[in-house]
Design an enzyme around this catalytic site. Structure first.
Site, PDB file in Angstrom:
ATOM      1  N   GLU A 241       0.844  -1.212   0.000  1.00 27.83           N
ATOM      2  CA  GLU A 241       0.000   0.000   0.000  1.00 27.83           C
ATOM      3  C   GLU A 241       0.877   1.261   0.000  1.00 27.83           C
ATOM      4  OE1 GLU A 241      -3.031   0.328   3.112  1.00 27.83           O
ATOM      5  OE2 GLU A 241      -2.995   2.508   2.883  1.00 27.83           O
TER       6      GLU A 241
ATOM      7  N   SER B  98      -0.714  -6.177   7.890  1.00 28.15           N
ATOM      8  CA  SER B  98      -0.399  -5.033   8.748  1.00 28.15           C
ATOM      9  C   SER B  98      -1.471  -4.843   9.816  1.00 28.15           C
ATOM     10  CB  SER B  98      -0.268  -3.771   7.878  1.00 28.15           C
ATOM     11  OG  SER B  98      -0.297  -2.615   8.677  1.00 28.15           O
TER      12      SER B  98
ATOM     13  N   SER C 260      -8.527  -9.096   6.939  1.00 28.03           N
ATOM     14  CA  SER C 260      -8.407 -10.018   5.808  1.00 28.03           C
ATOM     15  C   SER C 260      -8.653 -11.471   6.212  1.00 28.03           C
ATOM     16  CB  SER C 260      -7.018  -9.874   5.171  1.00 28.03           C
ATOM     17  OG  SER C 260      -6.016  -9.860   6.170  1.00 28.03           O
TER      18      SER C 260
HETATM   19  C1  2E6 Z   1      -5.873  -3.178   1.624  1.00 33.98           C
HETATM   20  C2  2E6 Z   1      -5.597  -2.102   2.380  1.00 33.98           C
HETATM   21  C3  2E6 Z   1      -5.717  -2.223   3.708  1.00 33.98           C
HETATM   22  O1  2E6 Z   1      -1.401  -5.619   5.383  1.00 33.98           O
HETATM   23  P1  2E6 Z   1      -2.749  -4.932   5.372  1.00 33.98           P
HETATM   24  O2  2E6 Z   1      -3.394  -4.898   6.703  1.00 33.98           O
HETATM   25  O3  2E6 Z   1      -2.677  -3.609   4.715  1.00 33.98           O
HETATM   26  O4  2E6 Z   1      -3.665  -5.764   4.362  1.00 33.98           O
HETATM   27  P2  2E6 Z   1      -4.646  -6.983   4.582  1.00 33.98           P
HETATM   28  O5  2E6 Z   1      -4.811  -7.595   3.245  1.00 33.98           O
HETATM   29  O6  2E6 Z   1      -4.267  -7.852   5.702  1.00 33.98           O
HETATM   30  O7  2E6 Z   1      -5.987  -6.253   5.030  1.00 33.98           O
HETATM   31  C4  2E6 Z   1      -6.877  -5.640   4.190  1.00 33.98           C
HETATM   32  C5  2E6 Z   1      -6.388  -4.407   3.552  1.00 33.98           C
HETATM   33  C6  2E6 Z   1      -6.275  -4.356   2.206  1.00 33.98           C
HETATM   34  N1  2E6 Z   1      -6.108  -3.358   4.277  1.00 33.98           N
END
Ligand code: 2E6
Ligand code: F3S
Length: 326
Positions: free
Chosen positions: A143, A240, A283
């Site tokens: 990101e 993250s 996620s």
């Molecule tokens: C996209 C942006 C933010 O590592 P991070 O927490 O950013 O990403 P994921 O895939 O674990 O969580 C969703 C996400 C996607 N968060």
């Protein structure tokens, strides 16, 4: 009696030795739900293989499931044969990556979370307003690469207060800041304070860039942690937002472990622990959380209770061209 039995606390007369408290909200956010649906619908509509740049979201269970359905995860667009379909992950991409995909003649579906896109748009406007941008985020995270790529010649990354102190920008620079969407709310406040001290005129996003899902899951852990003896975070190591939940529990003085498969649970963690708190990163699917809860219950009888908290109802529309009707 096996080794696991010896480690477990004895059951009380009603059969339950303790409780599992579930944080509310936990698990999927609207952006993750949308991103996974985009891959699933692309597979249904166009058939396998569907190429996905980077893990669609940072969760091993989700990625393996989609891989089994025909998604092919790549990190370099050169690995996508000319003319095929590619989906950008929920974390977003830089304009340079979009351009590369177009030059390769790829059919693109963008699963970037709309709340990440909001930050991209913000960066573009700040640059047009002549501001030098400071991004608060974690180096190397996709990101951060995508957002910094929106203004490659006018953006600096800070990860902590020390980085703010050592920032050297030309005198009279007009500055603004943006952030990654999944940071620790409390640590980010401290970094922003340091930035405001150094640059009293610094411009800020209209609404904070840390997203609603990150904020709500951290608030839910703050509510849960004082009520439990241990916190289990369902999430993968590269997520993250999941890591921030584990860190937060630990900051609140509650030992915490992150797992993304029931087999990773260690019975010793639960020895003498009456109340187990469980949360899940944005996620992490609820079905995975449920299989982890079942495994914990196999280690000793426990009742399960969902804590009070916010019920989220955010939804994001799908991009055009994925409807299964046409
Ligand atoms: C996209 C942006 C933010 O590592 P991070 O927490 O950013 O990403 P994921 O895939 O674990 O969580 C969703 C996400 C996607 N968060
Ligand atoms: Fe989007 Fe936040 Fe989820 S930025 S993907 S809603 S964690």
């Amino acid at each position: 009696m096996n080794q696991t039995d010896q480690l477990l606390p004895k059951a009380s007369s009603d059969g339950a030795t303790g409780e599992i408290l579930l944080a509310q909200p936990r698990g999927f956010c609207a952006g993750v739900d949308r991103a996974i649906t985009i891959v699933e619908q692309a597979l249904q509509k166009f058939g396998a293989p569907i190429y996905v740049r980077h893990e669609i979201v940072h969760n091993a269970y989700v990625v393996n499931d989609l891989r089994s359905k025909g998604a092919v995860f790549i990190d370099d667009l050169k690995d996508v044969p000319f003319g095929n379909t590619v989906i950008f992950s929920a974390h977003g991409v830089s304009p340079a990556i979009k351009q590369e995909a177009e030059e390769r003649g790829l059919k693109i579906f963008d699963a970037t979370c709309p709340l990440v896109t909001k930050v991209h748009v913000e960066v573009g406007k700040m640059r047009r307003d002549g501001l030098h941008i400071i991004m608060i985020g974690h180096r190397g995270h996709p990101e951060v690469e995508g957002t910094m790529g929106q203004a490659p010649d006018g953006i600096e990354l800070v990860e902590n207060i020390q980085d703010v102190e050592s920032l050297s920008l030309p005198a009279n620079s007009k500055v603004a800041y943006v952030t990654q969407t999944t940071l620790s709310v409390d640590e980010t406040k401290e970094i922003v304070e340091a930035l405001k001290k150094k640059f009293p005129e610094i411009a800020q996003p209209k609404k904070q860039d840390i997203c609603y899902a990150t904020q709500n899951r951290q608030d839910a852990v703050k509510f849960m942690a004082p009520q439990v003896d241990i916190v289990i975070v369902v999430g993968s190591p590269n997520s993250s937002n999941s890591n921030r939940l584990k860190e937060l529990s630990e900051k609140l003085g509650v030992i915490s472990y992150m797992v993304d498969h029931p087999s990773q649970l260690n019975p010793e963690w639960f020895l003498g622990k009456k109340r187990i708190g469980l949360t899940a990163g944005a996620s992490a699917p609820e079905s995975l959380a449920q299989s982890i809860i079942e495994r914990i219950k196999e280690m000793g009888p426990r009742s399960v209770r969902v804590l009070d908290g916010i019920i989220e109802n955010t939804e994001f529309p799908l991009p055009k061209g994925l409807s299964l009707k046409s």
